[in-house]
Write a protein that holds these residues in place. Structure first.
Motif, PDB file in Angstrom:
ATOM      1  N   GLY A   1       0.810  -1.213   0.000  1.00 15.13           N
ATOM      2  CA  GLY A   1       0.000   0.000   0.000  1.00 15.13           C
ATOM      3  C   GLY A   1       0.840   1.257   0.000  1.00 15.13           C
ATOM      4  N   LEU A   2       1.929   1.255   0.757  1.00 10.11           N
ATOM      5  CA  LEU A   2       2.806   2.424   0.805  1.00 10.11           C
ATOM      6  C   LEU A   2       3.476   2.666  -0.544  1.00 10.11           C
ATOM      7  CD1 LEU A   2       4.220   4.670   2.378  1.00 10.11           C
ATOM      8  CD2 LEU A   2       5.955   2.994   3.064  1.00 10.11           C
ATOM      9  N   ILE A   3       3.942   1.607  -1.197  1.00 12.16           N
ATOM     10  CA  ILE A   3       4.594   1.750  -2.499  1.00 12.16           C
ATOM     11  C   ILE A   3       3.619   2.330  -3.525  1.00 12.16           C
ATOM     12  CG2 ILE A   3       5.564   0.464  -4.445  1.00 12.16           C
ATOM     13  CD1 ILE A   3       7.496   0.859  -2.137  1.00 12.16           C
ATOM     14  N   ILE A   4       2.386   1.848  -3.521  1.00  8.36           N
ATOM     15  CA  ILE A   4       1.399   2.349  -4.478  1.00  8.36           C
ATOM     16  C   ILE A   4       1.043   3.796  -4.158  1.00  8.36           C
ATOM     17  CG2 ILE A   4      -0.955   2.023  -5.333  1.00  8.36           C
ATOM     18  CD1 ILE A   4      -0.518  -0.990  -4.890  1.00  8.36           C
ATOM     19  N   PHE A   5       1.034   4.148  -2.880  1.00 13.83           N
ATOM     20  CA  PHE A   5       0.802   5.549  -2.511  1.00 13.83           C
ATOM     21  C   PHE A   5       1.941   6.436  -3.012  1.00 13.83           C
ATOM     22  CE2 PHE A   5       1.612   9.036   0.483  1.00 13.83           C
ATOM     23  CZ  PHE A   5       0.451   9.763   0.289  1.00 13.83           C
ATOM     24  N   LEU A   6       3.189   5.959  -2.901  1.00 15.84           N
ATOM     25  CA  LEU A   6       4.323   6.749  -3.388  1.00 15.84           C
ATOM     26  C   LEU A   6       4.239   6.949  -4.904  1.00 15.84           C
ATOM     27  CD1 LEU A   6       7.241   5.238  -1.257  1.00 15.84           C
ATOM     28  CD2 LEU A   6       6.078   7.436  -0.947  1.00 15.84           C
ATOM     29  N   ALA A   7       3.744   5.931  -5.596  1.00 20.85           N
ATOM     30  CA  ALA A   7       3.519   6.105  -7.044  1.00 20.85           C
ATOM     31  C   ALA A   7       2.467   7.176  -7.296  1.00 20.85           C
ATOM     32  CB  ALA A   7       3.085   4.774  -7.668  1.00 20.85           C
ATOM     33  N   LEU A   8       1.476   7.253  -6.401  1.00 22.83           N
ATOM     34  CA  LEU A   8       0.456   8.288  -6.510  1.00 22.83           C
ATOM     35  C   LEU A   8       1.052   9.673  -6.346  1.00 22.83           C
ATOM     36  CD1 LEU A   8      -2.578   9.158  -6.542  1.00 22.83           C
ATOM     37  CD2 LEU A   8      -2.550   8.873  -4.064  1.00 22.83           C
TER      38      LEU A   8
END
Length: 485
Positions: free
Chosen positions: A54-61
């Motif tokens: 979830g954190l990695i996908i948020f950073l992509a956001l």
């Protein structure tokens, strides 16, 4: 930028409307993949911690916060025989397909390298989708200045978008991720995800190219703007002046709340279907039809309600009604008023609730997107510039919060309640499910109430829009500005 032209007040042809809407199939496919399957794939299949995924996908956001406005500005300033939007739309198809295949077919890597792969491919996919979706959405206020027609064509975009997403659910639950002797839980079949990625990449590329080609004939009718020489500082000052629009800010904030709620629901759905409701494979195959029925209801309801009242009031009412329906099954579970998990009686009770809740949520999204198109004229009246690309870049960034903030929140929740990896249906402790459910209700309800209050603060409706449009048209005629035919 000068020399703006007001779009005509007109109803689009059936071909143009269908072609324009069909392009949203690509976003629907991406959204279903990101929102519904990406967390469970990298968590339960690849074996990464849910909170880290979830954190990695948020950073992509976070990268989108820079990419989307840039694409919006560049699209607004693109010139050529194919206009401002279509060069971007045509060129996005191949990068989206390639990035999508890479995302779902990672090589066998160590934990840190796998996280880097997830981040890099997620950024590629999201940026490529932006290159199509931002210019495509920017066409809404350019195709027509009619207050109600914008809601109608927006409803087509949402209908096709949901059709694309639910087609992927059908392929997943009915073809590629079905139970087998090797994988009693088909959602854990890595090869199935690979095959699903190929099918979805083809669907996205076809939808994008078909929509670009189907709306190509409209290029000559779109508003024309002339570019003036600018320094970089002047360009940023114009951008800041544009995004300070009060209506835009309200819609952005409301959208963050509403779309994050949708993202939470998407990311949590496979966990709730399997471990709370204990749905069987036949139910999972039936679900997409129920959700599509809800989207089809919204296709009818949103334009009709928006035409009879103001869009802001209608959007607020839809959001508040939706939160009641979305959380109702969990309240009934706590009250002990539901049939046993996995039973046919439970499915027959929940499906109608899912249908109506989906219709209410999608209706609020349709009206919100239509209101963003109205903001364009408000901004033009204040600044003298049409900045469709910038506004819809912001709108699209908010939509992508669905698969960024939502997945991050769910990932944190799963770790917080100690949800087991490789979990088997019926074996998750009741206390874990209870804690997850209570957290979901609290977060979803809070965000929905905030979104509804923000919609109520939107600064203008039908009368203000039509009066402003009449003033702008009269001013353009007096100055001899160019007009769309």
């Amino acid at each position: 930028m000068s020399g703006t032209a007001t779009p005509p007040v007109r109803r689009l042809s059936g071909w143009t409307t269908a072609s324009y809407g069909f392009g949203s199939v690509a976003y629907g496919v991406k959204d279903a993949g990101f929102g519904t399957f990406l967390l469970i794939f990298y968590n339960q299949v690849i074996g990464l911690d849910a909170s880290v995924v979830g954190l990695i996908i948020f950073l992509a956001l976070v990268c989108d916060a820079f990419v989307d406005p840039l694409i919006g500005v560049l699209s607004d300033r693109t010139r050529g025989r194919w206009g401002r939007r279509h060069p971007w739309m045509y060129s996005a198809a191949l990068p989206i397909a390639i990035g999508w295949l890479l995302l779902w077919n990672p090589p066998h890597l160590g934990g840190g390298a796998m996280l880097a792969w997830l981040f890099a491919t997620a950024v590629v996919v999201r940026s490529a989708v932006s290159c199509y979706e931002v210019p495509s959405q920017a066409l809404t206020p350019e195709l027509t200045a009619d207050y109600d027609e914008r809601t109608r064509i927006t409803s087509y975009r949402y209908l096709f978008g949901w059709a694309g997403g639910l087609a992927i659910l059908l392929l997943a639950y009915g073809v590629f991720l079905t139970p087998s002797p090797a994988y009693p839980n088909g959602l854990l079949n890595r090869t199935g995800y690979s095959h699903l990625s190929i099918a979805s990449a083809v669907i996205m590329a076809v939808a994008i190219l078909a929509s670009a080609w189907g709306t190509h004939h409209e290029i000559a009718r779109l508003p024309k703007t002339a570019l003036s020489g600018q320094t970089l500082g002047q360009a940023f000052r114009e951008l800041w002046e544009t995004v300070r629009n009060r209506g835009f800010v309200i819609l952005m904030l409301a959208g963050v709340c509403a779309y994050t709620n949708q993202g939470i629901s998407y990311a949590l759905s496979n966990y709730t279907y399997n471990y709370i409701w204990e749905f069987q494979s036949w139910t999972l195959r039936l679900l997409p039809f129920a959700l599509m029925a809800g989207a089809a209801l919204a296709f009818v309801i949103a334009p009709a309600v928006g035409k009879r009242t103001s869009k802001p009031r209608a959007a607020m009412a839809f959001v508040l009604s939706a939160v009641v329906l979305h959380t109702l099954p969990y309240w009934l579970r706590f009250a002990g008023a539901l049939p046993p998990p996995g039973s046919t009686a439970l499915v027959m009770l929940l499906l109608p609730i899912f249908i109506v809740a989906t219709a209410l949520s999608v209706s609020s999204f349709i009206l919100g997107a239509s209101m963003m198109a109205d903001v364009v004229e408000d901004s033009e009246a204040r600044t003298g510039r049409r900045s469709e690309g910038v506004y819809f870049a912001g709108s699209f960034f908010v939509q992508k919060c669905t698969s960024g903030l939502g997945i991050m929140i769910v990932g944190q929740l799963l770790d917080l309640v100690a949800f087991p990896k490789g979990a088997k249906q019926g074996m998750v402790p009741v206390a874990v499910i209870d804690h997850l459910t209570m957290a979901y209700i609290a977060i979803y309800g809070t965000l929905a109430i905030i979104a509804a209050l923000l919609f109520a603060k939107f600064p203008f409706g039908r009368q203000e829009h039509e009066a402003r449009l009449a003033r702008m048209t009269a001013a353009a005629e007096a100055e001899g500005a160019p007009h769309a035919p």
